[in-house]
Write a protein that holds these residues in place. Structure first.
Motif, PDB file in Angstrom:
ATOM      1  N   GLU A  14     -16.347   1.724   1.249  1.00  0.00           N
ATOM      2  CA  GLU A  14     -17.203   2.247   2.066  1.00  0.00           C
ATOM      3  C   GLU A  14     -17.238   1.524   3.203  1.00  0.00           C
ATOM      4  OE1 GLU A  14     -18.359   5.213   1.610  1.00  0.00           O
ATOM      5  OE2 GLU A  14     -18.714   5.409  -0.739  1.00  0.00           O
ATOM      6  N   GLY A  15     -17.648   2.247   4.710  1.00  0.00           N
ATOM      7  CA  GLY A  15     -17.759   1.468   5.700  1.00  0.00           C
ATOM      8  C   GLY A  15     -16.445   0.923   6.469  1.00  0.00           C
ATOM      9  N   GLU A  16     -15.523   1.738   6.033  1.00  0.00           N
ATOM     10  CA  GLU A  16     -14.170   1.167   6.695  1.00  0.00           C
ATOM     11  C   GLU A  16     -13.525   2.611   7.014  1.00  0.00           C
ATOM     12  OE1 GLU A  16     -11.161  -1.396   4.959  1.00  0.00           O
ATOM     13  OE2 GLU A  16     -12.627  -2.200   3.729  1.00  0.00           O
ATOM     14  N   LYS A  17     -12.893   2.787   8.633  1.00  0.00           N
ATOM     15  CA  LYS A  17     -12.545   4.047   8.870  1.00  0.00           C
ATOM     16  C   LYS A  17     -10.912   3.911   8.699  1.00  0.00           C
ATOM     17  CE  LYS A  17     -11.977   7.618  11.312  1.00  0.00           C
ATOM     18  NZ  LYS A  17     -12.759   8.959  10.584  1.00  0.00           N
ATOM     19  N   PHE A  18     -10.541   4.801   7.979  1.00  0.00           N
ATOM     20  CA  PHE A  18      -9.212   4.964   7.896  1.00  0.00           C
ATOM     21  C   PHE A  18      -8.401   6.036   8.452  1.00  0.00           C
ATOM     22  CE2 PHE A  18     -10.626   2.689   3.931  1.00  0.00           C
ATOM     23  CZ  PHE A  18      -9.881   1.840   3.683  1.00  0.00           C
ATOM     24  N   LEU A  19      -6.855   6.012   8.827  1.00  0.00           N
ATOM     25  CA  LEU A  19      -6.354   6.840   9.303  1.00  0.00           C
ATOM     26  C   LEU A  19      -6.604   8.343   8.671  1.00  0.00           C
ATOM     27  CD1 LEU A  19      -2.913   5.230  10.360  1.00  0.00           C
ATOM     28  CD2 LEU A  19      -4.867   5.755  11.794  1.00  0.00           C
ATOM     29  N   GLY A  20      -6.617   9.357   9.425  1.00  0.00           N
ATOM     30  CA  GLY A  20      -7.043  10.775   8.811  1.00  0.00           C
ATOM     31  C   GLY A  20      -8.016  10.808   7.688  1.00  0.00           C
ATOM     32  N   SER A  21      -7.623  11.262   6.711  1.00  0.00           N
ATOM     33  CA  SER A  21      -8.383  11.476   5.404  1.00  0.00           C
ATOM     34  C   SER A  21      -8.242  10.426   4.417  1.00  0.00           C
ATOM     35  CB  SER A  21      -8.662  12.796   5.091  1.00  0.00           C
ATOM     36  OG  SER A  21      -7.350  13.518   4.764  1.00  0.00           O
ATOM     37  N   MET A  22      -7.476   9.362   4.580  1.00  0.00           N
ATOM     38  CA  MET A  22      -7.164   8.463   3.757  1.00  0.00           C
ATOM     39  C   MET A  22      -8.359   8.123   2.852  1.00  0.00           C
ATOM     40  SD  MET A  22      -4.257   5.936   5.096  1.00  0.00           S
ATOM     41  CE  MET A  22      -2.999   6.916   6.164  1.00  0.00           C
TER      42      MET A  22
ATOM     43  N   ILE B 219       2.762   6.177   5.941  1.00  0.00           N
ATOM     44  CA  ILE B 219       1.800   5.957   6.983  1.00  0.00           C
ATOM     45  C   ILE B 219       0.726   5.361   5.923  1.00  0.00           C
ATOM     46  CG2 ILE B 219      -0.141   6.667   8.084  1.00  0.00           C
ATOM     47  CD1 ILE B 219       1.847   9.206   9.194  1.00  0.00           C
ATOM     48  N   THR B 220       0.562   5.842   4.856  1.00  0.00           N
ATOM     49  CA  THR B 220      -0.579   5.239   3.967  1.00  0.00           C
ATOM     50  C   THR B 220      -0.382   3.677   3.616  1.00  0.00           C
ATOM     51  OG1 THR B 220      -1.159   7.344   3.217  1.00  0.00           O
ATOM     52  CG2 THR B 220      -1.575   5.650   1.676  1.00  0.00           C
ATOM     53  N   THR B 221       1.260   3.511   3.230  1.00  0.00           N
ATOM     54  CA  THR B 221       1.576   2.360   2.835  1.00  0.00           C
ATOM     55  C   THR B 221       1.485   1.263   3.944  1.00  0.00           C
ATOM     56  OG1 THR B 221       3.308   3.288   1.380  1.00  0.00           O
ATOM     57  CG2 THR B 221       3.646   0.854   2.030  1.00  0.00           C
ATOM     58  N   TRP B 222       1.833   1.595   5.168  1.00  0.00           N
ATOM     59  CA  TRP B 222       1.682   0.829   6.125  1.00  0.00           C
ATOM     60  C   TRP B 222       0.192   0.343   6.508  1.00  0.00           C
ATOM     61  CZ3 TRP B 222       3.458  -2.887   8.889  1.00  0.00           C
ATOM     62  CH2 TRP B 222       2.940  -2.980  10.343  1.00  0.00           C
ATOM     63  N   GLU B 223      -0.771   1.504   6.320  1.00  0.00           N
ATOM     64  CA  GLU B 223      -2.151   1.272   6.468  1.00  0.00           C
ATOM     65  C   GLU B 223      -2.668   0.110   5.590  1.00  0.00           C
ATOM     66  OE1 GLU B 223      -5.983   2.246   8.416  1.00  0.00           O
ATOM     67  OE2 GLU B 223      -3.715   2.113   9.107  1.00  0.00           O
ATOM     68  N   GLY B 224      -2.111   0.483   4.012  1.00  0.00           N
ATOM     69  CA  GLY B 224      -2.775  -0.488   3.025  1.00  0.00           C
ATOM     70  C   GLY B 224      -2.158  -2.039   3.546  1.00  0.00           C
ATOM     71  N   ILE B 225      -0.738  -2.143   3.845  1.00  0.00           N
ATOM     72  CA  ILE B 225      -0.417  -3.364   3.982  1.00  0.00           C
ATOM     73  C   ILE B 225      -0.871  -4.071   4.961  1.00  0.00           C
ATOM     74  CG2 ILE B 225       1.683  -4.683   4.652  1.00  0.00           C
ATOM     75  CD1 ILE B 225       3.328  -2.772   3.157  1.00  0.00           C
TER      76      ILE B 225
END
Length: 272
Positions: free
Chosen positions: A33-41, A90-96
């Motif tokens: 909670e409280g973190e803004k992720f790309l799109g709807s991740m 995209i999700t992988t990059w965001e997570g890393i």
């Protein structure tokens, strides 16, 4: 991004919520909670032993009609989960970028090639290079005098997973090679030729893209995939099998993944 050569932070990339929920439950993870992720991740995290585990799903997307208008039902936008290679990358990059994991795992369901020995509802961990089978770029650039062009080799790719001989033996895991494509439908034509040539045991829609991003930033990679359906049969049968087995196979994947995570956390990479 290794922590002194020891596994302390594990990132799990999952395409569909149905695939992720059993993992979240099995590892007792909590929604971030409280973190803004790309799109709807959507991200989940928790502790396992002395380490941390993060699970991120690709999120959802609106569906569009052929005329470009958004599809609606009862006044609401129709949405589906963001499956396939681009969202996974995209999700992988965001997570890393956010969590600096020591290892990235692509987890979920896959089609299996029965004639090569794939068993429905069995879970496999890949220990051989993951490749694309439908990213065909048969273009010869000036100066390229190889029999198989450089761009074709690039398109297919080859992304080696983390070698885990001790884990495979100690947990009695099944090893299975993975070929990744952007389509759920049965391969045809040149794409089918490439898939057959690759002789992958499993056909999925995300692993190679997760592996490619992990390779770009030198983070070790694994794929944990459960067979939900058999390829090379009528498309309607494939869809029916997938729908029937998505739930139970996702449970099996979660069980094997949890074993792997518990085994890896706190160990040196050389001991895996």
């Amino acid at each position: 991004m290794e922590s002194g050569g020891r596994v302390q932070r594990v990132l799990v990339v999952v395409a569909m919520t149905h695939e992720a929920l059993p993992i979240i439950s099995k590892l007792s993870l909590q929604k971030v909670e409280g973190e803004k992720f790309l799109g709807s991740m959507v991200a989940y995290k928790g502790t396992v032993g002395t380490g941390e585990v993060f699970v991120i799903t690709n999120g959802v997307a609106n569906v569009y009609e052929e005329d470009g208008q958004p599809r609606k039902k009862d006044g609401e936008f129709v949405q589906v989960e963001r499956v396939s290679v681009t969202p996974a990358s995209i999700t992988t990059w965001e997570g890393i970028r956010r969590y600096s994991p020591d290892i990235v795992i692509s987890a979920g369901t896959a089609g299996g090639v029965q004639r090569l020995g794939a068993v429905k509802r069995r879970v496999y961990v890949t220990q051989t290079p993951v490749k694309y089978f439908d990213r065909l770029i048969d273009f010869r650039a000036p100066g390229d005098d190889f029999a198989v062009t450089n761009y074709k080799c690039y398109g297919v790719g080859s992304y080696s997973p983390l070698a885990c001989p001790n884990m495979m033996k100690d947990l009695q895991l099944h090893e299975g090679s993975v070929g990744t494509g952007s389509s759920f439908s049965l391969p045809e034509g040149l794409v089918k030729e490439q898939f057959d040539k690759g002789a992958a045991l499993l056909k999925d829609m995300e692993a190679a893209s997760v592996a490619e991003v992990a390779d770009m930033v030198k983070v070790p990679f694994l794929a944990v995939k459960g067979v939900s359906d058999y390829v090379y049969q009528d498309q309607e049968d494939i869809s029916k099998e997938f729908a029937e087995n998505l739930g139970p196979v996702s449970e099996e994947v979660a069980s094997v993944l949890a074993q792997c995570v518990n085994y890896m956390i706190g160990k040196n990479f050389t001991d895996l």
